[in-house]
Design a protein around this motif. Structure first.
Motif, PDB file in Angstrom:
ATOM      1  N   PRO A  38      -3.498  -4.042  -5.364  1.00 49.55           N
ATOM      2  CA  PRO A  38      -2.097  -3.697  -5.358  1.00 49.55           C
ATOM      3  C   PRO A  38      -1.375  -5.005  -5.299  1.00 49.55           C
ATOM      4  O   PRO A  38      -1.679  -5.810  -4.244  1.00 49.55           O
ATOM      5  N   GLY A  39      -0.454  -5.272  -5.833  1.00 48.37           N
ATOM      6  CA  GLY A  39       0.641  -6.293  -5.905  1.00 48.37           C
ATOM      7  C   GLY A  39       0.312  -7.884  -6.916  1.00 48.37           C
ATOM      8  O   GLY A  39       0.929  -8.445  -6.915  1.00 48.37           O
ATOM      9  N   ALA A  40      -0.681  -7.288  -7.609  1.00 51.68           N
ATOM     10  CA  ALA A  40      -1.209  -8.479  -8.550  1.00 51.68           C
ATOM     11  C   ALA A  40      -1.243  -7.728  -9.903  1.00 51.68           C
ATOM     12  O   ALA A  40      -1.632  -6.548 -10.065  1.00 51.68           O
ATOM     13  N   SER A  41      -0.867  -8.550 -11.154  1.00 50.93           N
ATOM     14  CA  SER A  41      -1.047  -8.084 -12.354  1.00 50.93           C
ATOM     15  C   SER A  41      -1.065  -9.406 -13.313  1.00 50.93           C
ATOM     16  O   SER A  41      -0.976 -10.363 -12.646  1.00 50.93           O
ATOM     17  N   ARG A  46       3.091 -10.025  -6.151  1.00 46.69           N
ATOM     18  CA  ARG A  46       4.141  -9.604  -5.211  1.00 46.69           C
ATOM     19  C   ARG A  46       3.687  -9.843  -3.776  1.00 46.69           C
ATOM     20  O   ARG A  46       2.508  -9.492  -3.255  1.00 46.69           O
ATOM     21  N   ILE A  47       4.441 -10.519  -3.088  1.00 43.87           N
ATOM     22  CA  ILE A  47       3.950 -11.065  -1.757  1.00 43.87           C
ATOM     23  C   ILE A  47       5.189 -10.831  -0.682  1.00 43.87           C
ATOM     24  O   ILE A  47       6.429 -10.730  -1.078  1.00 43.87           O
ATOM     25  N   GLY A  48       5.017 -10.234   0.504  1.00 38.30           N
ATOM     26  CA  GLY A  48       5.755  -9.828   1.383  1.00 38.30           C
ATOM     27  C   GLY A  48       5.997 -10.916   2.345  1.00 38.30           C
ATOM     28  O   GLY A  48       5.368 -11.526   2.861  1.00 38.30           O
ATOM     29  N   HIS A  49       7.372 -10.897   2.933  1.00 42.11           N
ATOM     30  CA  HIS A  49       7.630 -11.770   4.144  1.00 42.11           C
ATOM     31  C   HIS A  49       8.804 -11.189   4.935  1.00 42.11           C
ATOM     32  O   HIS A  49       9.632 -10.403   4.522  1.00 42.11           O
ATOM     33  N   VAL A 112       2.522  -4.876  -1.639  1.00 44.48           N
ATOM     34  CA  VAL A 112       2.275  -6.399  -1.880  1.00 44.48           C
ATOM     35  C   VAL A 112       0.911  -6.704  -1.605  1.00 44.48           C
ATOM     36  O   VAL A 112       0.096  -5.962  -0.783  1.00 44.48           O
ATOM     37  N   LEU A 113       0.600  -7.890  -2.406  1.00 41.24           N
ATOM     38  CA  LEU A 113      -0.654  -8.365  -2.179  1.00 41.24           C
ATOM     39  C   LEU A 113      -1.048  -8.700  -0.637  1.00 41.24           C
ATOM     40  O   LEU A 113      -2.202  -8.682  -0.297  1.00 41.24           O
ATOM     41  N   ALA A 114      -0.138  -9.410  -0.299  1.00 37.43           N
ATOM     42  CA  ALA A 114      -0.149 -10.170   1.011  1.00 37.43           C
ATOM     43  C   ALA A 114       1.043 -10.092   1.843  1.00 37.43           C
ATOM     44  O   ALA A 114       2.145 -10.172   1.237  1.00 37.43           O
ATOM     45  N   THR A 353      -7.497 -10.632  -5.793  1.00 36.44           N
ATOM     46  CA  THR A 353      -7.695  -9.359  -4.809  1.00 36.44           C
ATOM     47  C   THR A 353      -7.305  -9.978  -3.463  1.00 36.44           C
ATOM     48  O   THR A 353      -7.181 -11.289  -3.215  1.00 36.44           O
ATOM     49  N   ARG A 354      -7.246  -9.083  -2.577  1.00 35.65           N
ATOM     50  CA  ARG A 354      -6.884  -9.441  -1.170  1.00 35.65           C
ATOM     51  C   ARG A 354      -8.077 -10.155  -0.459  1.00 35.65           C
ATOM     52  O   ARG A 354      -7.838 -11.195   0.039  1.00 35.65           O
TER      53      ARG A 354
END
Length: 409
Positions: A38-41, A46-49, A112-114, A353-354
């Motif tokens: 989740p968060g990647a394609s 997608r990254i969270g901060h 998000v991915l991370a 992947t995470r």
């Protein structure tokens, strides 16, 4: 051999079918090489901060803005392996309870991915167990607390900057070398951040801690002022002051020390080294002689002028974050942290992947343009502390000047 023109219609059909099957198989193999969490394609990561855009530590908010600006630069240049990085940056007001809310939203709703560079010791502590239970990377946390570099206990959490304990040990060794009979007073924030610094400091003083530490005072992050604490510390007769405070309170302390006529040798925790956010509000004259530690180079450092590294940084600020102050250490920090994140994503390739993101974060060996020469970002599977050296610096009334060479723990 029969020429293509002389082949039978059936043979030509079979040949076309074989070509199509081969192309399909190759495409399938290429797709099979790509792995996403989740968060990647194929098109984005997608990254969270999480940062304090409001509240008592809002001065740090510019870190997230500078990091976001660098991500915008990377995206404008084509992204990473053709993928756009989407940085979802949210405000927690420097409140750990809100940090938890924001982390859950980013992980469970925004997927998000991370998480990247969430700021604060108490804030990262509040989400550390959650992030590890979810097996979502909590990467390059914005704190030097020692507990965020423990891959065995928390394999999904990684620090970035030198630890507070290591930094405090360096100050203690400097005091022992330059003022072995010093009487030291300490101001600290009453949380894990302040206590981590104090532990490293006391440990490094060793047997002399009992005689050298003559006064200690703490404050809460919700306090309005620290005037009473400073008055008590001055009354101790200390000739060395270790200021373990975040920007708002560090600035208050610097100003109050000057107002009371106290003239100790002043050591300032690196979390508040910033000229624009701390020393200017405190008064530059009041900050004269303050000693701190940095791994990030001062954009106003004379030795950096005319270099490619500085030219690139200033061009970036002018184009992507024109409202930011180029000389602000906090903007250099966000710029440098974002460069580290981009390198990890680049190393991850098509296996977004995470698990692989953490694997790549634990396989770094790189030099960042705005770090002091000789200070590198290096990690390993059992080493979650990317930066382990600092440069002692002293403020000359205008900017910081290096004291000696970079030193490690």
């Amino acid at each position: 051999m029969m020429s293509p023109k002389n082949r039978s219609p059936l043979a030509r059909v079979l040949r076309r079918c074989s070509t199509a099957v081969l192309a399909f198989a190759l495409a399938g193999a290429a797709l099979a090489d790509k792995r996403y969490d989740p968060g990647a394609s194929d098109t984005e990561v997608r990254i969270g901060h999480i940062g304090p855009y409001s509240g008592p530590a809002s001065a740090y908010g510019t870190i997230g803005k500078a990091a976001g600006a660098y991500i915008a630069k990377v995206n404008a240049e084509g992204g990473v392996h053709g993928r756009r990085i989407v940085l979802l940056s949210v405000d927690d007001g420097y409140n750990p309870a809100r940090t938890v809310e924001q982390a859950r939203r980013l992980v469970e709703q925004d997927e998000v991915l991370a998480l990247f560079a969430p700021l604060g010791t108490a804030q990262n502590l509040a989400i550390q167990r959650y992030m590890n239970a979810k097996k979502v990377p909590q990467l390059f946390v914005g704190t030097g607390a020692t507990r965020f570099g423990d891959p065995k206990a928390f394999p999904w959490t990684m620090g970035w900057q030198p630890t507070y304990q290591d930094e405090a040990r360096i100050y203690a060794r400097h005091i022992l070398a330059t003022r072995p009979q010093a009487r030291v007073a300490v101001l600290l924030q009453n949380d894990d951040f302040g206590k981590d610094y104090l532990k490293g400091f006391v440990d490094a003083l060793g047997d002399k801690a009992a005689s050298m530490l003559v006064a200690q005072a703490s404050y809460e992050v919700t306090d309005a002022t620290i005037d009473s604490q400073l008055i008590a510390l001055k009354a101790s007769g200390a000739d060395v002051f270790f200021n373990i405070a975040t920007p708002k309170f560090a600035a208050q302390a610097i100003r109050k020390v000057a107002e009371t006529g106290w003239r100790p040798v002043h050591y300032l925790a690196s979390v508040s080294i910033f000229v624009q956010a701390v020393l200017q509000p405190a008064g530059l004259d009041n900050a004269m002689g303050v000693i701190s530690a940095s791994f990030i180079r001062d954009p106003d450092d004379a030795s950096l002028q005319g270099t490619r590294e500085l030219a690139e940084y200033r061009a970036f600020m002018q184009q992507y974050y024109p409202q930011g102050e180029p000389s602000d250490f906090l903007n250099v920090l966000g710029y440098s942290q974002a460069q580290t994140l981009v390198q990890v994503i680049r190393q991850a390739g098509d296996e977004l992947t995470r698990e692989n993101l953490m694997r790549q974060a634990a396989s770094l060996s790189m030099a960042l343009p705005m770090l002091y020469p000789g200070i590198e970002v290096k990690t390993g599977p059992d080493d979650y502390r990317p930066i382990q050296q600092v440069q002692l610096v002293r403020f000359n009334g205008t900017r910081y000047e290096p004291l000696g060479k970079p030193v490690g723990r």
